[in-house]
Design a protein around this motif. Structure first.
Motif, PDB file in Angstrom:
ATOM      1  N   GLN A 169     -17.482  10.075  19.603  1.00 26.76           N
ATOM      2  CA  GLN A 169     -17.609   8.845  19.843  1.00 26.76           C
ATOM      3  C   GLN A 169     -16.672   8.196  20.932  1.00 26.76           C
ATOM      4  O   GLN A 169     -15.428   8.771  20.835  1.00 26.76           O
ATOM      5  CB  GLN A 169     -17.482   8.186  18.234  1.00 26.76           C
ATOM      6  N   SER A 193      -0.106   6.455   2.692  1.00 29.71           N
ATOM      7  CA  SER A 193      -1.268   7.065   3.031  1.00 29.71           C
ATOM      8  C   SER A 193      -2.659   6.339   2.329  1.00 29.71           C
ATOM      9  O   SER A 193      -2.344   5.654   1.567  1.00 29.71           O
ATOM     10  CB  SER A 193      -1.526   8.703   2.914  1.00 29.71           C
ATOM     11  N   CYS A 194      -3.662   6.102   3.186  1.00 31.07           N
ATOM     12  CA  CYS A 194      -4.953   5.394   2.484  1.00 31.07           C
ATOM     13  C   CYS A 194      -5.552   6.006   1.632  1.00 31.07           C
ATOM     14  O   CYS A 194      -6.437   7.005   2.192  1.00 31.07           O
ATOM     15  CB  CYS A 194      -5.639   5.131   3.849  1.00 31.07           C
ATOM     16  N   VAL A 209     -14.121   4.860  13.134  1.00 29.80           N
ATOM     17  CA  VAL A 209     -13.563   6.138  13.668  1.00 29.80           C
ATOM     18  C   VAL A 209     -12.334   5.869  14.644  1.00 29.80           C
ATOM     19  O   VAL A 209     -12.353   5.325  15.662  1.00 29.80           O
ATOM     20  CB  VAL A 209     -14.733   6.595  14.572  1.00 29.80           C
ATOM     21  N   LEU A 265      -8.535  -3.226   0.764  1.00 27.79           N
ATOM     22  CA  LEU A 265      -9.090  -2.351  -0.211  1.00 27.79           C
ATOM     23  C   LEU A 265      -8.628  -2.475  -1.885  1.00 27.79           C
ATOM     24  O   LEU A 265      -9.289  -2.403  -2.735  1.00 27.79           O
ATOM     25  CB  LEU A 265      -9.346  -0.874  -0.053  1.00 27.79           C
ATOM     26  N   THR A 266      -7.512  -3.063  -1.615  1.00 31.72           N
ATOM     27  CA  THR A 266      -6.827  -3.086  -3.141  1.00 31.72           C
ATOM     28  C   THR A 266      -7.833  -4.290  -3.969  1.00 31.72           C
ATOM     29  O   THR A 266      -7.886  -3.611  -5.080  1.00 31.72           O
ATOM     30  CB  THR A 266      -5.366  -3.755  -2.941  1.00 31.72           C
ATOM     31  N   CYS A 267      -8.185  -5.164  -3.147  1.00 34.51           N
ATOM     32  CA  CYS A 267      -9.080  -6.247  -3.806  1.00 34.51           C
ATOM     33  C   CYS A 267     -10.457  -6.172  -3.436  1.00 34.51           C
ATOM     34  O   CYS A 267     -11.366  -6.469  -4.194  1.00 34.51           O
ATOM     35  CB  CYS A 267      -8.412  -7.459  -3.545  1.00 34.51           C
ATOM     36  N   LEU A 293     -15.654   2.218   6.145  1.00 30.92           N
ATOM     37  CA  LEU A 293     -14.935   3.274   6.581  1.00 30.92           C
ATOM     38  C   LEU A 293     -15.684   4.595   6.554  1.00 30.92           C
ATOM     39  O   LEU A 293     -15.021   5.612   7.280  1.00 30.92           O
ATOM     40  CB  LEU A 293     -13.737   3.344   5.574  1.00 30.92           C
ATOM     41  N   CYS A 318      -9.222   5.370   1.419  1.00 28.24           N
ATOM     42  CA  CYS A 318     -10.304   5.607   2.747  1.00 28.24           C
ATOM     43  C   CYS A 318     -11.068   7.081   2.463  1.00 28.24           C
ATOM     44  O   CYS A 318     -10.282   7.979   2.089  1.00 28.24           O
ATOM     45  CB  CYS A 318      -9.378   5.738   3.924  1.00 28.24           C
ATOM     46  N   PRO A 319     -12.074   7.211   2.911  1.00 30.03           N
ATOM     47  CA  PRO A 319     -12.812   8.466   2.965  1.00 30.03           C
ATOM     48  C   PRO A 319     -11.989   9.557   3.959  1.00 30.03           C
ATOM     49  O   PRO A 319     -11.315   9.008   4.772  1.00 30.03           O
ATOM     50  CB  PRO A 319     -14.059   8.280   3.239  1.00 30.03           C
ATOM     51  N   ARG A 341      -6.178   2.365   9.214  1.00 27.30           N
ATOM     52  CA  ARG A 341      -6.440   2.591   8.066  1.00 27.30           C
ATOM     53  C   ARG A 341      -5.784   2.360   6.815  1.00 27.30           C
ATOM     54  O   ARG A 341      -6.193   2.231   5.733  1.00 27.30           O
ATOM     55  CB  ARG A 341      -6.887   4.134   8.098  1.00 27.30           C
ATOM     56  N   GLN A 342      -4.442   2.628   6.952  1.00 29.60           N
ATOM     57  CA  GLN A 342      -3.445   2.187   5.936  1.00 29.60           C
ATOM     58  C   GLN A 342      -3.348   0.929   5.655  1.00 29.60           C
ATOM     59  O   GLN A 342      -3.501   0.285   4.563  1.00 29.60           O
ATOM     60  CB  GLN A 342      -2.079   2.851   6.200  1.00 29.60           C
ATOM     61  N   ALA A 400      -8.514  -6.720  10.087  1.00 32.63           N
ATOM     62  CA  ALA A 400      -7.922  -7.953  10.998  1.00 32.63           C
ATOM     63  C   ALA A 400      -8.714  -8.028  12.123  1.00 32.63           C
ATOM     64  O   ALA A 400      -8.777  -8.999  12.679  1.00 32.63           O
ATOM     65  CB  ALA A 400      -6.602  -8.056  11.096  1.00 32.63           C
ATOM     66  N   GLU A 450      -6.256  -0.179   3.723  1.00 30.55           N
ATOM     67  CA  GLU A 450      -6.176  -0.083   2.120  1.00 30.55           C
ATOM     68  C   GLU A 450      -5.536  -1.089   1.450  1.00 30.55           C
ATOM     69  O   GLU A 450      -5.917  -1.510   0.326  1.00 30.55           O
ATOM     70  CB  GLU A 450      -5.503   1.133   2.030  1.00 30.55           C
ATOM     71  N   ARG A 451      -4.780  -2.107   2.107  1.00 35.64           N
ATOM     72  CA  ARG A 451      -4.164  -3.328   1.563  1.00 35.64           C
ATOM     73  C   ARG A 451      -5.305  -4.076   1.235  1.00 35.64           C
ATOM     74  O   ARG A 451      -5.298  -4.767   0.118  1.00 35.64           O
ATOM     75  CB  ARG A 451      -3.373  -3.762   2.595  1.00 35.64           C
ATOM     76  N   PRO A 502       0.891  -1.359   0.059  1.00 33.56           N
ATOM     77  CA  PRO A 502       0.140   0.009   0.016  1.00 33.56           C
ATOM     78  C   PRO A 502       0.977   1.262  -0.027  1.00 33.56           C
ATOM     79  O   PRO A 502       2.019   1.153   0.172  1.00 33.56           O
ATOM     80  CB  PRO A 502      -0.776  -0.151   1.195  1.00 33.56           C
ATOM     81  N   ARG A 525     -19.387   3.897  12.282  1.00 33.01           N
ATOM     82  CA  ARG A 525     -18.922   3.927  13.518  1.00 33.01           C
ATOM     83  C   ARG A 525     -17.477   3.178  13.838  1.00 33.01           C
ATOM     84  O   ARG A 525     -16.642   3.253  14.663  1.00 33.01           O
ATOM     85  CB  ARG A 525     -19.844   4.073  14.807  1.00 33.01           C
ATOM     86  N   HIS A 526     -17.569   1.897  13.065  1.00 37.76           N
ATOM     87  CA  HIS A 526     -16.342   1.087  13.369  1.00 37.76           C
ATOM     88  C   HIS A 526     -15.223   1.568  12.844  1.00 37.76           C
ATOM     89  O   HIS A 526     -13.927   1.072  13.073  1.00 37.76           O
ATOM     90  CB  HIS A 526     -16.803  -0.400  12.677  1.00 37.76           C
ATOM     91  N   PRO A 574     -23.323   2.070   5.879  1.00 36.86           N
ATOM     92  CA  PRO A 574     -23.103   3.380   6.642  1.00 36.86           C
ATOM     93  C   PRO A 574     -24.382   3.553   7.647  1.00 36.86           C
ATOM     94  O   PRO A 574     -24.367   3.871   8.686  1.00 36.86           O
ATOM     95  CB  PRO A 574     -23.105   4.516   5.686  1.00 36.86           C
ATOM     96  N   VAL A 575     -25.613   3.043   7.037  1.00 39.36           N
ATOM     97  CA  VAL A 575     -26.666   2.964   7.868  1.00 39.36           C
ATOM     98  C   VAL A 575     -27.064   1.535   8.088  1.00 39.36           C
ATOM     99  O   VAL A 575     -27.303   0.718   7.086  1.00 39.36           O
ATOM    100  CB  VAL A 575     -28.011   3.792   7.151  1.00 39.36           C
ATOM    101  N   VAL A 614     -15.449  -1.129   1.252  1.00 39.79           N
ATOM    102  CA  VAL A 614     -15.230   0.292   1.689  1.00 39.79           C
ATOM    103  C   VAL A 614     -16.018   1.295   2.471  1.00 39.79           C
ATOM    104  O   VAL A 614     -15.608   2.022   3.244  1.00 39.79           O
ATOM    105  CB  VAL A 614     -14.595   1.157   0.393  1.00 39.79           C
TER     106      VAL A 614
END
Lengths: 700, 318
Positions: free
Chosen positions: A121, A43-44, B68, B47-49, B62, A47-48, B40-41, B82, B44-45, A40, B65-66, B155-156, B59
């Motif tokens: 939160q 930075s992400c 934040v 999210l590559t797939c 992200l 990600c949003p 979060r980085q 993970a 992204e690994r 990667p 709330r999980h 998200p909801v 995605v």
């Protein structure tokens, strides 16, 4: 092994952490070449952002084509015409975990809801919400009364003739009456977190306003009674407070809380003019529900006793009280009732509920559960003898003492479950004792045994359950305070000896990745073997079937059908001796529906749902059949959404509902149909309602 | 263990399991990238797939709330993906063979991971007071998975929306769905009364997983006028509302188990006011028979069925 103990939680994998690190250091380059997944970026990018504002707003208009009062109960509007459409869902999140949200739904209808949230939160949260809930029963009522200075008054030229043929000469005095109400609730909450504690406070205030109905009778006996169904103004306030503090520790959780509820009625009495001059005085007065309050504290918690056993329990103690001043025994100025023994009720009822449970995973396959529940209600309202007046008509023969009902219910349960290769078998038993005051039976004991088996594989889930219970009580003894006395052969069904059998089957199968089927069936039967009079037996059967299909990536279908049947049999005695009539009551309800969700193109989506319900109530008394009572409901919901682009879309919604019922109780019932009862003359509910809305939705 | 102590354990490396995320990063990145990535980085690994453009739409989590990161309890503040799915280095290393199980914790009805194991992943963080009664609850015994009701990646989460809840619960509770379409019912099918307003789906001490210590206390929260106490109570009322009422819906208004006068006649037959035989012929003729059959039946006179506080209300007429 306790399967959800946070203390013993471990990731479900078995790491070889040290070896993996060594391998990675020695062979990092060849490994990266094999997996082909690129490392990667620092930075992400996918990600949003941590701080976001997003949401959606829908603005539009709708039109209800038909006046349909009862339709307003579920739809939120009862009168034909145009209404605004306004929905909003807005969210903000900040880098530091702050958040804010606004959620509004159906803001243009009577069933609107609005909520505001703000917080950080994991630290704290604030909430504010408003909801409005309509209840629309009927608008086909008619009454001769009008409300004047908190009294229901008759027209000035009211004839006060006997009920028979009461209204032909005075039909013009009737005016329409709608029965229904609105609840408007405002709530606020605050929650605060620390690593091991959280604190919550919630308050709410609900105002209920509208019109109901209630009977106002005159006369001293069943033979000479004359009554009027009166419009009853509703104006009540309910305020609640709930506060809790909860602790999360390494071996369990604990919680203490307080709940308070205050009920305030806008009026304590309803007075009305007597519509008849053959019995009773010039008017009557009845008591509306008095102001009351309830306070309760509770403790609850769970504790991990070793790795396999968990203890949990709850203790709740509360007190309900009511001390409103009594009304006068009568408003009939020609009667003189003795003074009341006291001016207010001084009512208080203590309640106590204790629950305790032990769950022990004796082995990975075998679980044992034991529980005990104690529920007690002690009515400590003082007893006195009250010399009343029967329906503002005549003094009652003798004083009568009030009967504050108390009870104590205790239940012990034990069950054991064994799991192996997708099969789970469980068996258990319970014993429940129930003691009551001022009832014909001092104590009942119910013993119940059950067993169930479940087989779960990935495509199939089957569950079968059976249960049998037997309730026996002490000798059935007439209660001295019941005056006049009950037929000694009558057995109240909640006190009588009873046998109950239950069986159920549930099957759910993923027939294919695109097809899910479900079937349920239920059977329950009760018999009251020692009840010469009263409820004799009842039987309930239910069967349902559901299916959900994913026909293509763009087309999904679902449908369901179900039938519920309820039959009961009871006996009565008109001669106040042995049974001389019997009744068999049958209720059958068929429900079904189907729907589809179709993504026609990448921009166009269509959804349609149909739900239908057919209810039939039949009664046969000593072989003679009453007309059937029927309720029919058909409802279609259609939604079409067209997306202009990522942000803008147009939403069209259509609703069609056809509801009709036939009930011999009210069909063709005019206010003067019953010789001795001036009713509200309501007709069975029926409506055909069509509504169409169009809204522009914007997402950001 | 709560979220905070789990994070501390990972940082301290006090347990073998906590060592793994660091190891996973080293495996994936090699020595040139030895410093651990922010979660979060690390996500992204995955999210590559598993991003929007290919494969499952992961995605979206992200935006929930999980994810934040400022809240130390959340998965994205700890091990990233993970935290729930297990480490991904082996999953990213091998080529998946058709039909072979993924070396990950997977969720859902068709997942190879058993329901109990799926739920343990959630309960590592959510075994708080709201899930105190989960073990041995009706849903747990029925092998209900957390993800059967909750959409973690959305998200909801629909089940947390009152308007959506009834439809979701109806999938397994069709009888209650049918009840909500009867002529007299709580507004369940429209979402004004949600299933979770009365029931705790995660389990509760009270029978039927009711939220209050007793059924009556639950009913009185909205129907406080029935709480009393009254000078002249009606015995079944303070004991159990369900002796006369069917909460989800009934053919007989208002939510009655049996229509009048039959319901009252199951318990009442007093001298001078015996249980008159309801006769179909009485619909058209006769005074007394009409009065107990038509209109509001017994409550044509006895309107105060829930109790009366009037000194002259012993017969529940005042």
């Amino acid at each position: 092994m306790a399967d959800d103990s946070p203390r013993r939680a471990r990731p479900p994998y078995r790491p070889l952490a040290g070896g993996l690190v060594v391998l990675s250091l020695l062979a990092a380059a060849p490994l990266r070449a094999e997996n082909g997944v690129p490392p990667p970026a620092p930075s992400c990018a996918a990600c949003p952002p941590l701080e976001t504002v997003d949401g959606a707003v829908a603005i539009g208009a709708g039109y209800l084509f038909d006046d349909a009062y009862a339709f307003g109960d579920t739809f939120g509007r009862a009168r034909a015409g145009t209404y605004p459409v306004l929905d909003a869902a807005l969210r903000w999140t900040g880098e530091g975990g702050q958040y804010g949200a606004l959620h509004g739904a159906d803001l243009g209808l009577d069933r609107r809801a609005l909520a505001l949230d703000y917080g950080r939160q994991g630290r704290f949260g604030l909430s504010l919400d408003y909801t409005q809930t309509p209840q629309r029963v009927t608008d086909s009522g008619e009454t001769v009364y009008r409300l004047e200075d908190d009294r229901l008054v008759l027209p000035e030229d009211w004839g006060h003739t006997p009920p028979t043929g009461l209204l032909p000469d005075q039909a013009e005095t009737l005016h329409p009456l709608a029965i229904g109400s609105d609840r408007r609730r405002l709530g606020a909450g605050f929650v605060f977190f620390t690593p091991q504690w959280d604190y919550t406070v919630q308050v709410s205030r609900e105002h209920k306003e509208g019109m109901g109905s209630i009977a106002g009778a005159f006369g001293t006996s069943f033979g000479n009674a004359q009554s009027t169904l009166l419009p009853r103004p509703i104006d009540a306030l309910t305020e609640e407070l709930e506060a809790t503090a909860a602790y999360r520790g390494p071996r369990g959780t604990w919680q203490i809380g307080y709940h308070a509820a205050l009920y305030r009625n806008g009026s304590d009495a309803l007075a009305w003019d007597n519509a008849f001059d053959t019995v009773g005085g010039a008017g009557g007065q009845l008591a509306l529900p008095p102001d009351n309050q309830f306070h309760q504290i509770h403790l609850a918690g769970d504790y991990h006793l070793g790795e396999r056993t968990r203890l949990r329990g709850r203790w709740a103690v509360g007190r309900a009280s009511q001390d409103e001043p009594f009304l006068e025994p009568t408003v009939n100025a020609t009667l003189s009732a003795p003074a009341l023994p006291r001016d207010t009720l001084q009512g208080q009822v203590w309640s106590a509920v204790w629950d305790g449970e032990v769950v022990s995973q004796l082995s990975p396959r075998w679980r044992l559960v034991g529980s005990y529940r104690h529920e007690e209600q002690a009515d400590e309202t003082p007893r006195d003898a009250f010399q009343g007046v029967v329906n503002d008509t005549a003094l009652a023969t003798g004083a009568r003492a009030n009967t504050p009902y108390s009870f104590r219910k205790r239940q012990a349960r034990v069950s054991s479950a064994y799991t192996h290769a997708g099969h789970k078998a469980r068996a258990g038993a319970s014993i429940t004792t129930h003691e009551r005051t001022f009832q014909e039976v001092d104590q009942t004991v119910e013993r119940r045994a059950w067993a169930d088996w479940r087989w779960s594989t990935r495509p199939l889930d089957v569950a079968i359950a059976v249960a049998r219970s037997r309730r026996e009580g002490d000798a059935y003894t007439p209660v001295e305070t019941t005056d006049p006395p009950q037929n000694p052969l009558l057995r109240k069904f909640n006190l009588a000896d009873r046998l109950r059998d239950e069986a159920s089957v549930r099957l759910s199968r993923l027939a294919a990745p695109e097809l899910l089927l479900g079937v349920t069936a239920l059977y329950a039967e009760e018999a009251y073997p020692d009840s010469p009079l009263g409820l004799q037996a009842s039987r309930e059967t239910s069967a349902t079937a559901d299916a959900a299909f994913i026909l293509t990536e763009r087309l999904r279908l679902h449908l369901f059908v179900g039938r519920d049947c309820f039959r009961s049999r009871q006996t009565g005695s008109e001669a106040f001796t042995t049974p001389d009539w019997s009744a068999v009551l049958d209720d059958t309800i068929d429900t079904g529906g189907m729907g589809a969700d179709w993504t026609v193109t990448t921009r166009l989506e269509v959804g349609i749902d149909y739900t239908g319900s057919r209810s039939t109530g039949a009664a046969r008394v000593s072989g003679a059949a009453f007309p059937e009572q029927t309720v029919r409901l058909d409802r279609i919901d259609l939604t079409v959404r067209y997306r202009w682009d990522e942000r803008r879309s147009v939403r069209l919604q259509g609703v069609y509902e056809h509801y009709r019922e036939s009930d011999w109780v009210s069909a063709g019932l005019a206010p003067d149909s019953i010789p001795s009862v001036l009713t509200l003359g309501s007709e069975p509910t029926a409506h055909r309602a069509r509504a169409l809305t169009a809204a522009l939705q914007y997402r950001f | 263990m709560n979220g905070r102590t789990r994070v501390e354990a990972v940082r301290a490396g006090g347990r073998g399991a906590s060592f793994l995320p660091v190891a996973a990063v080293l495996v994936l990145l090699g020595p040139a990238h030895a410093a651990p990535l922010a979660p979060r980085q690390g996500a992204e690994r995955c999210l590559t797939c598993h991003g929007d453009h290919t494969g499952p739409k992961a995605v979206a989590i992200l935006r929930t709330r999980h994810a934040v990161a400022a809240d130390a309890r959340t998965p994205m503040a700890q091990e990233g993906c993970a935290a729930c799915h297990g480490p991904g280095e082996e999953h990213a290393r091998i080529i998946r063979q058709p039909g072979a199980p993924l070396p990950l914790l997977t969720f859902g009805r068709t997942a190879s991971t058993p329901a109990g194991e799926q739920n343990r992943a959630c309960l590592r963080c959510h075994a708080d007071r709201g899930r105190r009664n989960w073990q041995a609850s009706a849903h747990e015994r029925a092998n209900v998975r957390c993800v059967d009701c909750h959409r973690i990646h959305d998200p909801v989460d629909p089940v947390r929306e009152k308007a959506e809840q009834a439809a979701l619960c109806s999938a397994c509770h069709p009888r209650e769905r049918a009840d909500s379409y009867r002529g007299s019912a709580h507004p369940i099918r429209t979402g004004q009364t949600a299933c979770a307003d009365c029931h705790d789906p995660h389990g509760a001490f009270t029978p039927k997983a009711l939220r209050e210590p007793t059924l009556n206390q639950l009913c009185w929260r909205c129907h406080g006028e029935k709480r009393g106490p009254f000078l002249w109570p009606h015995a079944p009322v303070p004991e159990d509302c369900s002796l006369c009422h069917r909460a989800h819906g009934s053919v007989h208004r208002p939510l009655l188990n049996t229509r009048l006068p039959f319901l009252c006649q199951q318990c009442h037959s007093v001298a001078g006011h015996p249980s008159l035989e309801p006769e179909p012929g009485g619909l058209a003729a006769g005074d007394l028979a009409n009065r107990i059959l038509l209109g509001q039946s017994c409550t044509n006179c006895h309107g105060q069925v829930h109790g009366s506080n009037h000194p002259s209300g012993a017969k529940l007429q005042r």
